[in-house]
Design a protein around this motif. Structure first.
Motif, mmCIF file in Angstrom:
data_model
loop_
_atom_site.group_PDB
_atom_site.id
_atom_site.type_symbol
_atom_site.label_atom_id
_atom_site.label_comp_id
_atom_site.label_asym_id
_atom_site.label_seq_id
_atom_site.Cartn_x
_atom_site.Cartn_y
_atom_site.Cartn_z
ATOM 1 N N CYS A 29 0.795 -1.226 0.000
ATOM 2 C CA CYS A 29 0.000 0.000 0.000
ATOM 3 C C CYS A 29 0.831 1.280 0.000
ATOM 4 O O CYS A 29 0.367 2.316 -0.460
ATOM 5 C CB CYS A 29 -0.927 0.035 1.211
ATOM 6 S SG CYS A 29 -2.143 -1.278 1.226
ATOM 7 N N ARG A 70 2.241 9.333 -0.742
ATOM 8 C CA ARG A 70 3.273 8.383 -1.138
ATOM 9 C C ARG A 70 4.484 9.123 -1.660
ATOM 10 O O ARG A 70 4.353 10.134 -2.332
ATOM 11 C CB ARG A 70 2.745 7.430 -2.208
ATOM 12 C CG ARG A 70 1.724 6.491 -1.630
ATOM 13 C CD ARG A 70 1.246 5.466 -2.627
ATOM 14 N NE ARG A 70 0.261 4.635 -1.952
ATOM 15 C CZ ARG A 70 -1.004 4.994 -1.761
ATOM 16 N NH1 ARG A 70 -1.425 6.154 -2.191
ATOM 17 N NH2 ARG A 70 -1.826 4.206 -1.108
ATOM 18 N N ALA A 77 -10.701 -0.777 0.175
ATOM 19 C CA ALA A 77 -10.725 -0.322 1.565
ATOM 20 C C ALA A 77 -10.595 1.190 1.706
ATOM 21 O O ALA A 77 -10.787 1.730 2.797
ATOM 22 C CB ALA A 77 -9.633 -1.022 2.364
ATOM 23 N N ALA A 78 -10.300 1.878 0.609
ATOM 24 C CA ALA A 78 -10.214 3.336 0.692
ATOM 25 C C ALA A 78 -11.577 3.955 0.989
ATOM 26 O O ALA A 78 -11.668 5.110 1.381
ATOM 27 C CB ALA A 78 -9.644 3.898 -0.606
ATOM 28 N N VAL A 99 -3.863 4.351 5.570
ATOM 29 C CA VAL A 99 -2.751 4.366 4.634
ATOM 30 C C VAL A 99 -3.182 4.781 3.224
ATOM 31 O O VAL A 99 -2.399 5.351 2.467
ATOM 32 C CB VAL A 99 -2.056 2.980 4.612
ATOM 33 C CG1 VAL A 99 -2.956 1.931 3.998
ATOM 34 C CG2 VAL A 99 -0.727 3.030 3.883
ATOM 35 N N CYS A 140 -1.211 2.228 -4.507
ATOM 36 C CA CYS A 140 -2.513 1.700 -4.126
ATOM 37 C C CYS A 140 -2.991 0.759 -5.230
ATOM 38 O O CYS A 140 -2.923 1.087 -6.398
ATOM 39 C CB CYS A 140 -3.498 2.842 -3.941
ATOM 40 S SG CYS A 140 -5.180 2.256 -3.731
ATOM 41 N N HIS A 199 -6.069 -0.394 -5.230
ATOM 42 C CA HIS A 199 -7.518 -0.206 -5.301
ATOM 43 C C HIS A 199 -8.287 -1.451 -4.869
ATOM 44 O O HIS A 199 -9.088 -1.986 -5.615
ATOM 45 C CB HIS A 199 -7.926 0.262 -6.703
ATOM 46 C CG HIS A 199 -7.139 1.465 -7.113
ATOM 47 N ND1 HIS A 199 -7.368 2.700 -6.563
ATOM 48 C CD2 HIS A 199 -6.063 1.603 -7.934
ATOM 49 C CE1 HIS A 199 -6.490 3.561 -7.045
ATOM 50 N NE2 HIS A 199 -5.673 2.920 -7.876
#
Ligand code: SF4
Lengths: 219, 619
Positions: free
Chosen positions: B594, B615, B603-604, B610, B598, B600
């Motif tokens: 992560c 990043r 869970a975003a 996180v 990401c 995808h």
């Protein structure tokens, strides 16, 4: 640095923990209390404490003791009592702190109260059985040790005793040899009685006091 | 506090100290000030249960509400159980000594499938009927359960009134609040449960009906009475604000993990494809170093523990690990507290971290490469390279360590016998690395332990459709490793394949297994997680009696379009993500973690953690 003897009672839930568990519980309480106790050195320093005579699992202790080294010679004993009690489980209560007068190795005898009963049988019967056993010239019982099993005669270790009939149990007050060389656990006496009568007793055992070879209370 | 009747048994059993309570920091309340009584049951021994962090958190949190009294209940070991049965003593809670029947809620935490039989056995010992149906409509003895196994509640759906899906800190209290209200209104249990189902994170299995195809797979899963079609997990979004105890009950007897435990973050960035916890707790949410430091210190002060362990799924992934260790070591030495950092990743063991933990204690090092060959590690997305592992071991040897433990799994998807032999080779390479390390401990030889467990496919992982290897295949692979080991410096041990098989059956089981569970309880099954008690033959006989083929659950490959027993539960990660991860596994392709990119997973949608960290730009 001062050698200090911490006196405590061990009962209730704490009656059911082994000496090893007691040791860990005490070290943790000493650590938590932040008392000025001498710690061992090295990678994992911990408070240094010794026990003159370990107590068996299941026994109540009303006059138990533990030795520590106090780093601050003028530290008030009263404060040790309050601070330690705040860090200990309910079943262990410190009631007195003294200087260590006698060396730990001086312990030679211990006194016990053994309450014995046979479910559904009169306490008078248990009293008679006890008296008969203790009247024997030899009380032989198999003792398990690290080296294996051996038969020992525990009669010579009985210094003094009395049997009293209570409402639903027999009360045996007894003084037995104790200490590192010649220790006799009252459980052995109960085992000897069971061997002799073939019954299974309920025993409630309290250790009352320690003595030196001259039968002076251990201080 | 135990009764006279219990005391009479205590000297007849092993380690009686685990049946008496009375520990430092145990919570005792006056019953007349208490409105809700909660029995927190851990379906294993005292020593195992008392080591569990989740139980400590919820115990303290419940008891922080003045009129809720939460008490602890553990499974008595077999000798004590026998004495209790013989003398007609029901299972009791440690604090009050009251039997289970005195409680409004009877809650279980389910950490592993093999504890299911203990859960039912504990109910039975407590005199509580095991099924929801038999417990009736009166608003008492509500049996609830949570923990990672709740992600597939179906094999125990008949026994539990409601499940907590996800993290329990908030939702538990909401259910208790609803309970108070229903109690005031004089509502029955059925109506109470129906209203619970509207709370997010609560699953009431009796409100759903399942029908099956002829081949045993699920045809339809239908909510009744307007219950939600999908149950969404709950999670704590702000870890700094979420409840953490400043105090633990300090056991009188030695337990498995006898130390203070400090949680540093939840979730895992890595996405190893076999790891259920890594997906259930997405996204990663960290506590700040300040919070951790303060909580740690309070815990040590209040418990007297001289050791704190930093807990997470992968401690070296904590983004501020070095500043955190600096904060902690600023006082830990002075206060004679040692730090331990379990769950270190192979690539996370840097000089800096090593020096911080070495200042206090030197114990064996443990790493989990999980697979022997690079190909296999790519399949499971364990992004660890061979060289990294050797580098890490060299660092450790140079730092004075001589003992290394390596954990592996056998039976992974696509595994060949060569992949299995590579486990032994890896052990050998570590031994050789020792002798190639110039500043290794002089005059000593290395000790490398190679430990192999059997892979159990779990729900909510990319491998949830995979068959488990048969027991025979697993035995063959164990033997193959044994034969491939050439050095005396390597010790090989492996987990019993029989238990992994039963675990695989229950992990992906459906409601048809409830019958087997009920029968197991009737026959007195318990402690299946313990070699002393577990007998696969006994279970196989039960399956046969019920006309159920356990291989249907353990060893069958599912198709991507099959309705899975847990499809109605949502942990935030999309099924389509699991499918694409599974396909990538077949192609030996890895997925970045992560913090690198990401992927995808879904869970975003929770809007925190996180997924929203900045990043670093990668060149
Ligand atoms: S949405 Fe992206 S960053 Fe968030 S958990 Fe999933 S993969 Fe990781």
């Amino acid at each position: 640095m001062k050698n200090v003897r911490i006196w405590f009672k061990k009962d209730d839930a704490c009656r059911y923990i082994s000496h090893l568990d007691l040791n860990r519980t005490m070290l943790r309480a000493l650590h938590k209390s932040k008392l000025p106790i001498w710690h061992t050195e090295g990678f994992n320093p911990h408070p240094f404490a010794t026990f003159p005579l370990p107590l068996s699992l299941g026994f109540r202790g009303v006059n138990e003791c533990m030795d520590v080294k106090l780093e601050d010679d003028d530290f008030p004993f009263e404060e040790i009592i309050t601070r330690l009690n705040a860090c200990l489980p309910r079943g262990i209560r410190v009631f007195k702190v003294t200087e260590a007068v006698m060396k730990a190795g001086k312990v030679a005898y211990a006194s016990f109260t053994v309450c014995l009963s046979l479910p559904g049988k009169p306490s008078g019967l248990v009293c008679r059985q006890l008296e008969e056993l203790l009247a024997c010239e030899h009380i032989e019982i198999e003792k398990k040790s690290k080296k294996g099993r051996k038969t020992v005669d525990i009669k010579p270790a009985v210094r003094d005793f009395s049997v009293t009939e209570r409402f639903d149990f027999a009360e045996l007050a007894i003084i037995l040899s104790a200490g590192s060389s010649d220790n006799v656990n009252p459980n052995l006496l109960v085992a000897a009685l069971e061997q002799r009568t073939g019954e299974t007793y309920e025993a409630d055992i309290t250790r009352n006091e320690l003595y030196n070879a001259e039968m002076e209370p251990f201080r | 506090m135990v009764s006279k009747d219990v005391e009479r048994l205590l000297l007849k059993v092993q380690k009686p100290g685990r049946y008496v309570g009375g520990e430092l920091n145990e919570v005792i309340k006056d019953k007349k000030d208490v409105a809700v009584r909660f029995a927190f049951c851990f379906p294993d021994t005292y020593e195992v249960g008392m080591s569990h962090l989740g139980m400590k958190i919820l115990y303290s949190q419940f008891n922080s509400v003045p009129d809720i009294w939460c008490e602890r209940v553990f499974a008595p070991w077999v000798d004590m159980e026998e004495e209790m049965r013989r003398h007609g003593i029901p299972l009791y809670a440690l604090e009050s000594g009251d039997p289970l029947t005195a409680f409004d809620f009877i809650g279980f935490t389910l950490q592993y499938e093999l504890s299911y039989s203990n859960m039912l056995n504990m109910l039975r010992l407590g005199g509580i009927p095991i099924t929801t149906e038999a417990r009736g409509d009166e608003l008492k003895h509500i049996v609830v359960a949570g923990g990672p196994c709740a992600c597939n509640p179906e094999p125990i759906a008949d026994f539990v009134d409601l499940f907590f899906i996800g993290e329990g800190e908030e939702v538990d209290l909401e259910v208790i609040e609803l309970f108070r209200q229903c109690k005031r209104e004089g509502v029955g249990k059925q109506a109470f449960l129906r209203r619970c189902a509207d709370i997010e994170g609560v699953y009431v299995p009796s409100l759903y009906e399942v029908s099956y195809h002829e081949d045993g797979t699920i045809a339809r899963f239908a909510p009744k009475d307007g219950a939600p079609a999908v149950i969404h997990k709950r999670l704590m979004l702000d870890m700094d604000k979420s409840y953490y105890p400043d105090n633990f009950v300090v056991p009188l007897v030695e337990i498995v993990h006898d130390r203070a435990v400090q949680e540093i973050f939840r979730g895992c960035i890595r996405g190893c494809r076999f790891c259920q916890a890594g997906f259930l707790y997405r996204p990663v949410r960290e506590k700040s170093p300040e919070t951790i430091n303060a909580q740690c210190r309070a815990l040590c002060t209040n418990t007297g523990y001289d050791e704190v362990s930093l807990s997470s799924l992968s401690s070296s992934d904590y983004s501020q690990i070095v500043p955190l260790l600096e904060k902690l070591t600023a006082w830990s030495g002075e206060e004679k507290v040692s730090l331990s950092l379990p769950s270190l990743r192979v690539d996370g063991f840097t000089d800096e971290i090593m020096n911080k933990i070495k200042t206090v204690r030197k114990s064996g090092l443990t790493f989990a490469p999980e697979a022997g060959s690079q190909r296999m590690r790519d399949v499971i997305n364990k992004n660890v390279q061979h060289d990294e592992l050797m580098q890490t071991c060299a660092t450790a040897f140079a730092g004075g360590w001589t003992t290394v433990k390596l954990y592996f799994m056998i039976g992974l998807p696509t595994e060949t016998m060569d992949d299995v032999a590579a486990i032994a080779d890896l052990g050998q390479d570590v031994v050789e690395t020792f002798y190639q390390t110039p500043n290794r401990p002089k005059g000593k030889s290395p000790r490398v332990t190679v430990s192999a467990s059997s892979f159990v496919p779990k729900p909510f992982t990319p491998f949830q459709w995979e068959p488990q290897d048969t027991i025979d295949m697993l035995h063959e692979k164990q033997q193959h490793i044994k034969n491939s080991i050439r050095s005396k410096k390597i010790t090989f041990n492996y987990h019993d394949a029989d238990t992994s098989f039963l675990e695989a059956v229950f992990a992906r089981g459906d409601r048809k297994l409830c019958r087997v569970m009920a029968l197991a309880c009737e026959r007195g099954f318990h402690f299946d997680g313990w070699n002393d008690c577990f007998r696969l033959e006994n279970w196989l006989a039960l399956f046969e009696e019920c006309g159920i083929d356990p291989a249907f659950y353990a060893n069958r490959r599912r198709s991507f379009d099959e309705i899975l027993p847990w499809d109605h539960i949502d942990y935030g990660v999309k099924k389509s993500f699991f499918i694409s991860e599974c396909r990538k596994a077949y192609e030996n392709t890895t997925t970045p973690h992560c913090r690198l990119a990401c992927s995808h997973c879904g869970a975003a949608k929770y809007g925190k953690g996180v997924c929203f960290e900045k990043r670093q730009d990668l060149v």
